[in-house]
Design an enzyme around this catalytic site. Sequence first.
Site, PDB file in Angstrom:
ATOM      1  N   ASP A   1      -5.700 -67.974 -60.712  1.00 61.90           N
ATOM      2  CA  ASP A   1      -4.343 -67.860 -60.183  1.00 61.90           C
ATOM      3  C   ASP A   1      -4.459 -67.512 -58.730  1.00 61.90           C
ATOM      4  OD1 ASP A   1      -1.850 -68.154 -60.248  1.00 61.90           O
ATOM      5  OD2 ASP A   1      -1.595 -66.073 -60.607  1.00 61.90           O
TER       6      ASP A   1
ATOM      7  N   THR B   1      -2.305 -66.253 -56.185  1.00 61.93           N
ATOM      8  CA  THR B   1      -1.755 -65.084 -55.892  1.00 61.93           C
ATOM      9  C   THR B   1      -2.322 -63.988 -56.638  1.00 61.93           C
ATOM     10  OG1 THR B   1       0.273 -66.269 -54.966  1.00 61.93           O
ATOM     11  CG2 THR B   1       0.514 -63.747 -55.317  1.00 61.93           C
TER      12      THR B   1
ATOM     13  N   ASP C   1      -2.020 -62.827 -63.521  1.00 60.82           N
ATOM     14  CA  ASP C   1      -1.291 -61.616 -63.632  1.00 60.82           C
ATOM     15  C   ASP C   1       0.091 -61.582 -63.833  1.00 60.82           C
ATOM     16  OD1 ASP C   1      -0.597 -62.630 -61.389  1.00 60.82           O
ATOM     17  OD2 ASP C   1      -1.091 -60.951 -59.971  1.00 60.82           O
TER      18      ASP C   1
END
Length: 826
Positions: A337, A339, A582
């Site tokens: 991912d 970010t 996250d």
Amino acid sequence: MTQRALDSSGEQTPGSPRPTKIDAGAELDPVHPVELPPSGHPDATGLTTAEVAERVARGEVNDVPVRSSRSLTEIVRANVFTRFNLIIGVLWVIMLFVAPIQDSLFGFVIVANTGIGIIQEWRAKKTLDSLAVIGEAKPTVRRDGVAAEISTHEIVLGDVVELGPGDKVVVDGTVAEADSLEIDESLLTGEADPVLKRAGDPVMSGSFVVAGGGAFTATKVGREAYAAQLAEEASRFTLVHSELRSGISTILKYVTWMMVPTAIGLIISQLVVKDNNFKDSVARTVGGIVPMIPEGLVLLTSVAFAIGVVRLGRKQCLVQELPAIEGLARVDVVCLDKTGTLTEGGMDITEVRPLGGSDEAYVHQVLRSLGSSDPRPNASLQAIIDAYPAGGEGGGKGWTVTDAMPFSSARKYSGAAFTETDGTPSAWLLGAPDVLLPDGDGTLTEIEHLNEQGLRVLLLARVRGELDAPGAADGAEPTALVVLEQRLRPDAGETLAYFAQQNVATKVISGDNAVSVGAVAGKLGLAGAENTLDARRMPTDPDEMATAMEENAVFGRVTPQQKRDMVAALQSRGHTVAMTGDGVNDVLALKDADIGVSMGSGSEATRAVAQIVLLNNSFATLPSVVAEGRRVIGNITRVATLFLTKTVYSVLLAILVVCFQVEYPFLPRHLTLLSTLTIGVPAFFLALAPNKERAQPHFVRRVMRYAIPSGVIAAAATFTTYLVARHHYAGPGALEAETSAATLTLFLVSMWVLAIIARPYTWWRIGLVAAMGLGFLIVLVVPWLQDFFALKLVGTTMPWGAVGIAVAAAALLEFSWRLVGRRFGA
């Protein structure tokens, strides 16, 4: 509990403290409590301290442990009461009665090994438990009118639990308050679409919030909760579901089958057929049975796993399932991912560009009001709040929020409706420009140039009509571009370089614009960063999707369901996939990936489904985890060959002794000495050595391909020496001389197996092999050690003959290993 909110462009980023209520990242401060705002719901203030005490007294508390490791009693039982320890224990007791203490040394070695295993697993348990407390999700509960973080097991029946984006529903309940609350129940029901919840609707433990916020009243706690048993079992630290351990279990099962009839035949041969004295026959029978048992292999595997956990624990890496260490060693594709992984959570506004002649001051006022409308701002909205704080220049006071639309990964935008100071209604959307603007819009070209610089661009658009009207986004009027700069993680480039060196393919999967993500990845040196693909043009056919995944490195505008499909597509091509994330939009993919890796500051949902949690939120920790997994698996595969070579030659020697009707050539002390010098000590050091080779599948097959020919050659060479020595020596002391010659051959052949396994050589590996050889030489030349181990080479002809046979066997070993390597691969 760190609250998380989805970024308006599709990523999930660290949120800011929720205003007026309580700092979501702070512990409850009883001296300075934060009062909750008034609410029309009767449960708004939650239970009182007295009510909580009553429920605890009645046992109405959420007593299901969040995660658990084995107790000390269970660790001792698992290490002591094993099938092979029982066999060796019985043989040890027999030897203590019928033979000198040196023939019982194998028993003391087992006691020491078992003690080491218990100590190491206890250390690992303490590390796991301490990290589990750090990484434990702490829901926010209202009590006495104050919102406070508590441990999950402290929730009682009737508690009011607050929910925000990314929060996991920890117990069953009924919604008390809902602000556009959307909950994903896919992990329980398999239904992928989020469910919009209103006051009075039920919520189930194990589900998680994807958008909006609210609160629910706990109606079922403890083991009565819907997903409690599943959650408890899923979050146990365990050694099951591991190819390595299941492979070792398979090997031990086969060893048991071979050992029983062979041992029976050996006992009959030594006690009945040969006319030896009883004690000597028993001693040689036990000497034949003990080495058949690869007793140190299970211990060494447990120790290697345990030490791996402790090493990773020191780097703030929580391994929620021990096989994850093994799984990550087999990974050949890592899906990242952007970010929170490649970039840090915070962002800064670099520019606001009004469109279509919009008034700049008015645009700032809209942005200021949008920032004030969300009690749980995400990273991009927090950047807007920082740039345009409430009460700043231009005011913005007097704007009243009449409606709000939380961000959705499917929509990729959020919005709010206001009544302006003069009473004029207005509704606004903030989100991904390429979603809100039609294809071919001239503004997209301008945005493309910004994306190519790695900048994130959001579009502010005015809705002509109701905020939630069907097709509201289609007719939205572009008003301004909000340009944000992302903060790159300083260590991300090195981590990407590490994966490239280790032949692990890296795929960046993001909800952001593909070109922007590619630019960020390019700045960090990701190979193939120029190969970007907008997921909206991703083929839906699984095989075509797998091809697209293999050909491209960066993917943008990816929905949560697409992330899941991408992982499945890669797995369909035989790839072992690790997924990092996250945010709640990563949960489904994390769960389906072979290894899910979550950041410690990630949402509760991601931490719950991930096998590995990076508590320090550092993507740079991941190479350590991969390296640790490769070290454990690669080294266990190596040393397993040592142990199983011994098992193979021990079984074959016993069979040959039975067939030729001769005395078993060794006493237990001889094989204890050989095992210690050629297996036990070197295996311990080799198991803990660095190893960067990617783990390969089919553990049992790979080990036995080398162990069987090695064991056969060792047994044949040793028995040949023994038969030649029987014809060479005669008279009193002949058996001891024959044993010594056979021991010399077996030691030299075993040392050559060790020398092959120790490759590629480093100074310490050469020193290790040399030290083991020196140890055996000392036994042969020191008189009292000669007597202790009953080893004394007689004459020169037979000892040199034993060396010659060992040299021929070593040449055969080299040939067989290279043949296996060429035919089956290393």
